[in-house]
Design an enzyme around this catalytic site. Structure first.
Site, PDB file in Angstrom:
ATOM      1  N   GLY A  83       1.052  -5.996   0.233  1.00 41.91           N
ATOM      2  CA  GLY A  83       0.049  -6.243  -0.798  1.00 41.91           C
ATOM      3  C   GLY A  83       0.643  -6.721  -2.111  1.00 41.91           C
ATOM      4  O   GLY A  83      -0.015  -7.442  -2.866  1.00 41.91           O
TER       5      GLY A  83
ATOM      6  N   ALA B 195       0.819  -1.211   0.000  1.00 41.34           N
ATOM      7  CA  ALA B 195       0.000   0.000   0.000  1.00 41.34           C
ATOM      8  C   ALA B 195       0.854   1.263   0.000  1.00 41.34           C
ATOM      9  O   ALA B 195       1.924   1.320   0.607  1.00 41.34           O
ATOM     10  CB  ALA B 195      -0.919   0.002   1.217  1.00 41.34           C
TER      11      ALA B 195
END
Length: 260
Positions: free
Chosen positions: A111, A66
């Site tokens: 992520g 992120a």
């Protein structure tokens, strides 16, 4: 079509999907999540796309997770909306019905690692580094990391990586069964092109049904999995591609599949 943070190239029946935020090491922004959802939705509908590769493009990272710079000025409601969008992006990768391979160069963290884990399998070059460092920021992996990683390497090894937030190299990831193969730096693109050529010489409907059978079957007991496999097989049985495969075999020639 063009997208702000994703590049898509086509080679025969293969789509090469590349994150395109090199200045941010392909950190996952709100726009990149929206673009990825839209790109994969678009490719799912393209009947002449039989398989896809997810890459980090020209960046020295696959994806570092992120974009915390974007997130730092968000209030709680904005963060909740972004989180819902991010979860949708991760699920879109995991639910993509066609073969989707992650080709990792450089960092695949947070992520980014979860996007790779959501693909059908991972190939990497020697520069690749994998990790789920979320606990070091007092959160947990939220893109499938706590679910996909234990299913791949077992819960004990997954807990070690997640509890420590430790990073591992490509060779170590391969030894643990996370990565299918590791190639020298500079050979990743050649490798995934050869691999996708090998995959897409096969019947595209059969590829999708094989993926469905595997993904569903590993989550249920054997008899249910076998019954579902039979349903997936029957989908292939009535296709023109299946008839072409039989004709080509008997005529001792290479089949010409059309995806119908």
């Amino acid at each position: 079509m063009e997208w702000e943070t994703i590049e898509v190239a086509r080679e025969d029946h293969v789509a090469i999907v590349s994150f395109n935020r090199p200045e941010a090491l392909n950190a996952l922004s709100t726009q990149m999540a929206k673009d990825l959802i839209n790109v994969l939705g678009y490719l799912e509908e393209k009947k002449d796309v039989w398989a896809a590769v997810l890459t980090g493009g020209k960046s020295r990272a696959f994806c570092v997770g992120a974009d915390l710079k974007e997130r730092k000025n968000m209030d709680t409601e904005q963060m909740k909306r972004q989180r819902a969008l991010f979860v949708k992006a991760f699920k879109t990768v995991m639910n993509f019905p066609k073969p989707l391979i992650a080709a990792v160069h450089g960092y695949a963290l947070g992520g980014g690692f979860e996007f790779a884990l959501g693909c059908d399998f991972i190939i990497a070059d020697e520069t690749a580094v994998f990790g789920l460092p979320e606990v070091t920021l007092a959160i947990i992996p939220g893109g499938g990391g706590t679910q996909n990683l234990p299913r791949i390497i077992g819960k004990h090894r997954a807990k070690e990586l997640i509890f420590t937030g430790r990073r591992i190299s490509a060779p170590e990831a391969a030894a643990w069964g996370i990565v299918n193969r590791v190639v020298p730096e500079g050979e990743l693109e050649k490798t995934y092109r050869e691999l996708m050529k090998e995959i897409t010489q096969n019947g595209p409907i059969a590829l999708q049904q094989a993926k469905r059978a595997i993904n569903f079957g590993v989550e249920v007991e054997l008899d249910t999995g076998m019954a579902f496999e039979a349903e997936c097989y029957n989908v292939c049985l009535t296709t023109e591609d299946r008839n072409e495969g039989l004709r080509a075999f008997n005529e001792k020639r290479k089949p010409v599949y059309k995806g119908c």
